[in-house]
Write a protein that holds these residues in place. Sequence first.
Motif, PDB file in Angstrom:
ATOM      1  N   VAL A  97       0.847  -1.195   0.000  1.00  0.00           N
ATOM      2  CA  VAL A  97       0.000   0.000   0.000  1.00  0.00           C
ATOM      3  C   VAL A  97       0.877   1.238   0.000  1.00  0.00           C
ATOM      4  CG1 VAL A  97      -1.596   1.370   1.396  1.00  0.00           C
ATOM      5  CG2 VAL A  97      -2.015  -1.068   1.070  1.00  0.00           C
ATOM      6  N   ASP A  98       1.898   1.240   0.844  1.00  0.00           N
ATOM      7  CA  ASP A  98       2.810   2.390   0.894  1.00  0.00           C
ATOM      8  C   ASP A  98       3.456   2.610  -0.462  1.00  0.00           C
ATOM      9  OD1 ASP A  98       4.122   2.080   4.307  1.00  0.00           O
ATOM     10  OD2 ASP A  98       2.342   3.049   3.477  1.00  0.00           O
ATOM     11  N   ALA A  99       3.874   1.505  -1.082  1.00  0.00           N
ATOM     12  CA  ALA A  99       4.551   1.627  -2.382  1.00  0.00           C
ATOM     13  C   ALA A  99       3.596   2.191  -3.421  1.00  0.00           C
ATOM     14  CB  ALA A  99       5.073   0.258  -2.813  1.00  0.00           C
ATOM     15  N   LEU A 100       2.356   1.728  -3.360  1.00  0.00           N
ATOM     16  CA  LEU A 100       1.376   2.225  -4.332  1.00  0.00           C
ATOM     17  C   LEU A 100       1.109   3.709  -4.121  1.00  0.00           C
ATOM     18  CD1 LEU A 100      -1.177  -0.714  -4.427  1.00  0.00           C
ATOM     19  CD2 LEU A 100       0.122   0.180  -6.358  1.00  0.00           C
ATOM     20  N   ARG A 101       0.991   4.093  -2.843  1.00  0.00           N
ATOM     21  CA  ARG A 101       0.715   5.499  -2.564  1.00  0.00           C
ATOM     22  C   ARG A 101       1.884   6.370  -3.009  1.00  0.00           C
ATOM     23  NH1 ARG A 101      -0.925   5.199   3.612  1.00  0.00           N
ATOM     24  NH2 ARG A 101      -1.786   7.267   3.466  1.00  0.00           N
ATOM     25  N   LEU A 102       3.086   5.878  -2.792  1.00  0.00           N
ATOM     26  CA  LEU A 102       4.253   6.656  -3.225  1.00  0.00           C
ATOM     27  C   LEU A 102       4.281   6.755  -4.745  1.00  0.00           C
ATOM     28  CD1 LEU A 102       7.210   5.549  -0.936  1.00  0.00           C
ATOM     29  CD2 LEU A 102       6.294   7.851  -1.214  1.00  0.00           C
ATOM     30  N   GLU A 103       3.923   5.681  -5.413  1.00  0.00           N
ATOM     31  CA  GLU A 103       3.920   5.688  -6.870  1.00  0.00           C
ATOM     32  C   GLU A 103       2.873   6.666  -7.388  1.00  0.00           C
ATOM     33  OE1 GLU A 103       5.967   4.726  -8.917  1.00  0.00           O
ATOM     34  OE2 GLU A 103       4.902   4.722 -10.832  1.00  0.00           O
ATOM     35  N   LEU A 104       1.725   6.677  -6.723  1.00  0.00           N
ATOM     36  CA  LEU A 104       0.667   7.610  -7.117  1.00  0.00           C
ATOM     37  C   LEU A 104       1.143   9.045  -6.927  1.00  0.00           C
ATOM     38  CD1 LEU A 104      -2.235   7.995  -8.049  1.00  0.00           C
ATOM     39  CD2 LEU A 104      -2.988   7.756  -5.683  1.00  0.00           C
ATOM     40  N   LEU A 105       1.815   9.263  -5.820  1.00  0.00           N
ATOM     41  CA  LEU A 105       2.356  10.598  -5.556  1.00  0.00           C
ATOM     42  C   LEU A 105       3.346  10.989  -6.656  1.00  0.00           C
ATOM     43  CD1 LEU A 105       1.855  12.512  -3.088  1.00  0.00           C
ATOM     44  CD2 LEU A 105       4.067  11.771  -2.224  1.00  0.00           C
ATOM     45  N   ARG A 106       4.174  10.035  -7.030  1.00  0.00           N
ATOM     46  CA  ARG A 106       5.188  10.315  -8.056  1.00  0.00           C
ATOM     47  C   ARG A 106       4.519  10.662  -9.378  1.00  0.00           C
ATOM     48  NH1 ARG A 106       7.588   8.500 -12.264  1.00  0.00           N
ATOM     49  NH2 ARG A 106       6.319   6.624 -12.419  1.00  0.00           N
TER      50      ARG A 106
END
Lengths: 515, 115
Positions: B8-17
């Motif tokens: 989930v954290d990775a996905l959220r960071l990717e979305l942020l990116r």
Amino acid sequence: MRDGDAMEPVFSVVVPLYNTPQDLLTEMIGSVQGQTFSDWELVLVDDASPDGTTAVRAQAFVEADPRIRLIPLEVNRGIAEATNVGLGLARGTFIALLDHDDLLAETALEEVHTAIADGVDVDYVYTDEDKIGEDGVHYDTFLKPDWSPERLLGQMYTSHLSVFRRSLLDTMRPFDTKYNGSQDHELVLRITERARSIVHVPRPLYHWRAVEGSTALSGSEKSYAWDAGVAAVKDTLVRRGIDGKAMRGPAAGIYYVKRAPIAPRRVSIVIVCTGSERGVELEPVFRDLQKTSYGRRSAILVVGSTAQLAEAASTLGRRWARVRPVVVDEDASDIARRNIGILTADTEIVLAVDGRAHLGDPRVLAELLMPLNESDVALAGGRLLDHRGKTILHAGYRYAWDLSRHPYRGAPKESLGRIGALISNREVSAVCTAFAAVRRASFIEVGGFNGSLDGAAADLDLGAKLRGAGGRIVTVSRAEVSLADLGAADAEITDVERALLVERWGPPGRDPFTA
Amino acid sequence: MTTDTTDVDALRLELLRLRDETTGLRAALERAEAERDKAQSITATDETAAENVRLRADLEDAAARNHTLELRMEEANHERERSLEALRSEYVNSRTWRVGSAITAGLRRLPGGTR
């Protein structure tokens, strides 16, 4: 440009007269007659000058130039009412205000006209100004920021030259005598609430004559004006439904707006252990936080590697129970950690605190958060002082590559700054996020920190993104903390970082808020 | 659960990116369009107008640099005043000053003494 009536000039320059010395009258009128833009009328309102000669001398100019009109009042009404008479009789599409002893630059009306023509639905224009001494020398140029509503609450910074669209003025109460001395500030506070577009012309087109008794020499020359200004700001808060108080600021003409504090439950505090930090170094900042209501009642997140968090937990003891640890990979970059910290928080506002900060006064957190009561403020930054708490390290960024991106750096913390820039809250291009509060939704909407940037470059990029999305960024003069140094925010901006910043935001040039 | 959280954290960071990339691209595009419009408007007018635009930009730049220099001068003056104040304070608080001050105070009280 015109409203359809072929007889209306574009500009009405309205000037209230009162015991105006001959030479100053001649020079003032000469500066209007010498304008490169000729479609104007000059409306002189003689406020029953007791000298008996002001009206006579003004009449001579009227007879020589059909563009000049004189309205002699029979009874003295004061500058606000006298100006109102002029406003009521002005025929121009736009109204420019000029004091009886000041001067317009030769191209003032032309440049204002160009700004209006280049804009869309421009209702209010203001320009830079300077002072002119009795010897005719220009000095003290005030290079003003672009539209800055927060600064306007704290200071009448737009001042001269101010130009209003007459059709908008006609729908409003003009100058209110209740605020005599600060009637112009009060009017601008009101009109900017309704103006569709506000434009700043960044050129000193108004020359403010410094004579005894004028505020050009010293604000204290008219201390009653200061109290009138407090009343104006106070009534503005009421009108806008802002829960807060207005009071005198630290210098004449400066106002302090104390908004209601933001509830701790709306705030998360995020502390990031950077790659090189040891978790044990958090003890001093936690000690300071505990003295604040936010430290006691807001969520506190500490972001770090497993080892850093374990060390911090061990050092902080019982204080660690309040902390929500956020584990990151040991090799996670500082920027990634900051992004993760803010993403993980689940409150409306996130307060980022550098683990090395010395908070000092427990009120600084509340002060920092106050501007975020305004829904369009996306980011508020505090003032960063050196480790002794005596000189300024950072008070808002200028968009620049070198260390001039920290204007006022090295100034004593008591400095007023250029025309009070350091003693009132003001809009800036970006802030150092070592001690800053961000609206989490805005941060996420623009994609947080760019992962390939660090330090000042990341802060500048974030600032530009937030402003591009319509947010305001404010530096808060009373939210001071001490830091040993700015860390990454002082590091050189690399060529790669510059390339990205230039591609997105262009090369450094004129900063919109800090000259 | 840890794995899910990490995902989930990775996905959220990717979305942020991705959001950052979109914001950046939009900004770059708007800037490029503004530059193009500016270039076109200059081309449409004569050389004098183009020179005018260039000179105004130079003037703006010079005004900003001048302002920066004025700021630095102010800062230097502050520093000088602080140094002078420190020197004065050091002298006034020195034993020499205090002794001398006490002596001259006594002299003033004598008839015909210094003012």
